[in-house]
Design an enzyme around this catalytic site. Structure first.
Site, mmCIF file in Angstrom:
data_model
loop_
_atom_site.group_PDB
_atom_site.id
_atom_site.type_symbol
_atom_site.label_atom_id
_atom_site.label_comp_id
_atom_site.label_asym_id
_atom_site.label_seq_id
_atom_site.Cartn_x
_atom_site.Cartn_y
_atom_site.Cartn_z
ATOM 1 N N ASP A 194 40.660 15.091 -21.337
ATOM 2 C CA ASP A 194 40.059 14.395 -19.994
ATOM 3 C C ASP A 194 40.860 12.802 -19.952
ATOM 4 O O ASP A 194 41.708 12.610 -20.622
ATOM 5 C CB ASP A 194 38.647 13.986 -20.894
ATOM 6 C CG ASP A 194 37.510 14.285 -19.738
ATOM 7 O OD1 ASP A 194 37.841 13.560 -18.356
ATOM 8 O OD2 ASP A 194 36.460 14.342 -19.799
ATOM 9 N N ASP A 268 34.474 15.271 -10.797
ATOM 10 C CA ASP A 268 33.346 16.150 -11.251
ATOM 11 C C ASP A 268 32.606 16.877 -9.875
ATOM 12 O O ASP A 268 31.989 15.983 -9.028
ATOM 13 C CB ASP A 268 32.399 15.598 -12.121
ATOM 14 C CG ASP A 268 33.027 15.475 -13.532
ATOM 15 O OD1 ASP A 268 34.258 15.533 -13.610
ATOM 16 O OD2 ASP A 268 32.350 14.973 -14.310
#
Length: 451
Positions: A194, A268
């Site tokens: 991430d 996202d």
């Protein structure tokens, strides 16, 4: 996989879970930030098929290539939308058992991926990752062996920075090689990296992810590990001018194909329990911007599949159809223990899966788009056929039309048309038309007949 074997594997995981509850692990051997999505208008592009990116290669010292790790888009299940950051060893074994018992593993969904929440940032005095024994009473290496024995694979999460999207110190900055060596020693098959901590520290995505790739290549166990780049940030998503465009998810395609098996192409697609259809379309458009970057071993990634995450059955079939058209990784993020029959049926549509998993590895393109919301997409397949998607982005039903020539089929007296959702076949001299409901997608496979 025969039903008897599938049930036996499910029983093996159930036995493992029962043994854990009884306090004695079975002996098994291996067989083998939540980002706030910000609105951004991505103009759909109608383009000629682009030149392919150069074939991705690993470092000369590696014993594998990116293509050998993921020759087709990888498939599996991830904890994020399904469980947020709340899960444990027993939960993961239950979900893994569902993958097998429901036949999803047999259909290709084999990665079991622990997202943010599997580790709370603790390290030993030597700097090695230390997991919570209450959460993982038998450790991650045991979990990997258990999953491998059932024909599954294990993925884990970290961050390019010191912190992770799940909390402080849940990243690998300063420990890239050490953490990758640990993952390899445990038997981990994949790692998602991430960028919450990475953006906090203003790291260069290209430099950080290249360094992580190099750590994988040089891991002390010489283990192939799939790398998923998750710089999810749109320009200005962290602060008004951070990241800049060149440090955002929109430019990962420029370096991702050379070092990773996938890279996120937008923020996202939703949050746990809530995946809006508008964001499915937004992520599709961003993913479609650079189809030339995708190919065997390296894939554009528009984020996870969100069945039962506030999408209707029609909307989820559209997400799955279009993810297959753009050759995206197919990672389910849903609680499999409570998955709806409609979601399971869609996920197990082998004709749709075959479009995604086509060995040619070509990402589909937008062919035409109307102001009314009708779109036509095409994807060439290895056997010479074409996958064709008729996508309705409007709020009402539409009749969408195209032709064999417009989607790139060679001239032929007749074409076979296979409807991949209805599982019916017909013929046409070239015209293709369907009534498509709001938010729906009609998906076909065209074969030329005669000469």
């Amino acid at each position: 996989m025969p039903a008897r074997l599938r049930l036996a594997l499910a029983a093996a995981l159930a036995a493992a879970l029962a043994a854990i509850c009884a306090g004695s692990p079975p002996a098994l051997t291996a067989s083998g930030a939540a980002a706030h999505a910000l609105p951004l208008a991505h103009a759909p592009r109608v383009a000629a098929r682009p030149s392919r990116a150069p074939r991705a290669q690993a470092h000369p010292s590696a014993r594998w290539t990116l293509q050998s790790i993921s020759p087709t888009p990888y498939m599996g299940w991830d904890t994020y939308f399904a469980l947020s950051a709340r899960f444990s060893e027993s939960t993961i074994l239950t979900e893994a058992g569902e993958l097998i018992a429901r036949g999803l593993a047999h259909d290709g969904y084999r990665y079991v991926w622990l997202d943010a929440g599997w580790w709370q940032g603790a390290r030993t005095r030597r700097g090695e990752i230390e997991v919570n024994p209450a959460q993982w009473p038998h450790g991650i290496a045991w979990l990997a062996r258990t999953l491998h024995a059932a024909g599954l694979r294990l993925g884990v999460y970290t961050d390019a920075g010191s912190n992770g999207c799940g909390g402080a110190y849940e990243g690998s900055y300063g420990h890239y090689q050490q953490d990758v060596n640990t993952f390899a020693r445990w038997g981990v098959d994949a790692v998602k990296v991430d960028f919450c901590g990475g953006i906090q520290q203003r790291l260069s995505p290209k430099n950080a992810y290249t360094a992580f790739h190099d750590a994988i290549v040089h891991n002390s166990s010489h283990r192939p590990i799939l790398l998923s780049i998750c710089n999810f940030l749109e320009p200005g998503q962290y602060l008004s001018d951070v990241p800049k465009y060149n440090g955002s998810s929109f430019t990962s395609y420029t370096f991702g194909p050379h070092i990773a098996n996938s890279w996120r192409t937008d923020t996202d697609v939703g949050d746990p329990g809530y995946v809006p259809f508008s964001q499915v379309l937004r992520n599709l458009d961003a993913d479609a911007a650079h189809p030339e970057a995708a190919g065997p071993g390296h894939w554009n990634d528009p984020d996870y599949l969100g069945p039962d995450q506030a999408l209707t059955a029609t909307q989820f079939r559209t997400q799955l159809s279009m993810w297959a058209m753009v050759a995206a990784p197919l990672m389910i993020s849903d609680n499999l223990d409570t998955m709806s029959p409609a979601s399971q049926e869609a996920l197990q549509n082998r004709e749709v899966i075959a479009v995604d998993q086509d060995p040619a590895g070509v990402q589909g393109l937008l062919v035409s788009s109307s102001e009314a919301g009708a779109q036509v997409w095409e994807k060439p397949l290895r056997d010479g056929s074409r996958a064709v998607a008729l996508l309705n982005r409007s709020g009402g039903p539409l009749t969408i039309s195209t032709s064999a020539s417009l989607v790139g089929m060679p001239p032929a007296p007749e074409y076979t048309v296979r409807n991949l959702w209805a599982h019916t076949s017909s013929t046409t001299s070239g015209a293709l038309e369907a009534q498509v409901p709001a938010d729906g997608t009609a998906l076909f496979r065209l074969h030329a007949r005669g000469g």
